[in-house]
Structure formats: structure tokens, C-alpha cells
Design an enzyme around this catalytic site. Structure first.
Site, PDB file in Angstrom:
ATOM      1  N   HIS A 225      10.974   6.358   1.241  1.00 19.09           N
ATOM      2  CA  HIS A 225       9.793   4.994   2.129  1.00 19.09           C
ATOM      3  C   HIS A 225      10.618   3.451   1.537  1.00 19.09           C
ATOM      4  O   HIS A 225       9.502   2.529   1.536  1.00 19.09           O
ATOM      5  CB  HIS A 225       8.605   5.540   0.869  1.00 19.09           C
TER       6      HIS A 225
ATOM      7  N   LYS B   1      10.608  15.202  11.145  1.00 18.70           N
ATOM      8  CA  LYS B   1       9.411  14.781   9.686  1.00 18.70           C
ATOM      9  C   LYS B   1       8.167  14.204  10.373  1.00 18.70           C
ATOM     10  O   LYS B   1       8.785  13.270  11.577  1.00 18.70           O
ATOM     11  CB  LYS B   1      10.339  14.115   8.737  1.00 18.70           C
TER      12      LYS B   1
ATOM     13  N   HIS C 268       6.343   9.592  -5.723  1.00 18.65           N
ATOM     14  CA  HIS C 268       5.403  10.132  -3.998  1.00 18.65           C
ATOM     15  C   HIS C 268       4.773   9.556  -3.726  1.00 18.65           C
ATOM     16  O   HIS C 268       4.153   8.381  -4.113  1.00 18.65           O
ATOM     17  CB  HIS C 268       4.820  11.361  -4.640  1.00 18.65           C
TER      18      HIS C 268
END
Length: 144
Positions: free
Chosen positions: A36, A63, A136
């Protein structure tokens, strides 16, 4: 000079107990960064998404959706502290929007080669943190 192995053994055993969670935490943070984080994106278009998703090995299988945050590691990490607010259960939302690029799989086979469509903008981001580290990426919210 004789030295007892007792204290050394105790330090070694304590080290085994304390080190694994720290290593696991660092591995989760590294995975977060791989998936990310991109401080200096090139293009932020469909070609950018196709390239970075492949480079970061997020294409086996393809993904469906992945968001890259374009800022410093310190600014992203700060969401886990003073630059973020509680959001839902155990998540943090950024107090300010971040520049992001979201790559969405454009259909077809879930196997490579994967084709992605890019959308870019400034969004509030929601992340999960452990011990002050981002681990996350949950979502991004469009800055209206």
C-alpha cells in the site's frame, strides 16, 4: 575466572520470548508497505497500476482491488497516533486526506496477465494499527 551460565541462559530464553512478536510485527508492517505504499508514483494511470501490481507481486492471482498511498512513511504511521482518530472496531481514520491511487482489476481471468483500471484522488484512509505501526489498509473515503 569462572562464570555461571545461568544468567546468560536466562537472557537467551527471554530474548526468544520477546523477539518473535517484534519480528512478526515488523513483517506485517513491511507487508503493509509493499502492498500500500508508494511515495513517488509514476503516472498514476492504468499503466502505473498494471506495472506496480506486477512488481509488488499482487497478481497471482489477480488482486481485485488495491490502494497505494503516496506520502511519507512517517505521515502514514502518524495515523496510528496523533494524526488519526478511532474508527469502528480497532481501526484509525486519517485526520487529513492523502493522495492515493486505487487499482481495480478490470475483469477477465483471475490469473496473470492482470489488467487494472486506475482511479486517483485525495482520500481519508482507514488503517489497522498494532503497537503504533500500520499493518492493515481497510478503506479510503473520498474527500467530499
Amino acid at each position: 575466572m569462572s562464570m555461571s551460565l545461568g544468567p546468560l541462559l536466562l537472557v537467551f530464553v527471554l530474548g526468544l520470548v520477546v523477539i518473535p512478536p517484534t519480528l512478526a510485527e515488523n513483517e506485517r508492517y513491511k507487508k503493509f508497505l509493499t502492498q500500500h505504499y508508494d511515495a513517488h508514483p509514476g503516472g498514476r494511470d492504468d499503466r502505473y497500476c498494471n506495472k506496480i501490481m506486477d512488481e509488488r507481486e499482487l497478481t497471482s492471482p489477480c488482486k481485485e482491488v488495491n490502494t497505494f498511498v503516496h506520502d511519507t512513511k512517517n505521515n502514514i504511521k502518524a495515523i496510528c497516533g496523533e494524526k488519526g482518530s478511532p474508527y469502528g472496531d480497532d481501526l484509525r481514520i486519517s485526520n487529513n486526506p492523502f493522495q492515493v491511487t486505487t487499482c481495480k482489476h478490470s475483469g477477465g481471468s483471475p490469473r496473470p496477465p492482470c489488467e487494472y483500471r486506475a482511479s486517483k484522488g485525495f482520500r481519508y484512509i482507514v488503517i489497522g494499527c498494532e503497537d503504533g505501526w500500520p499493518v492493515h489498509f481497510d478503506e479510503s473515503i473520498i474527500n467530499a
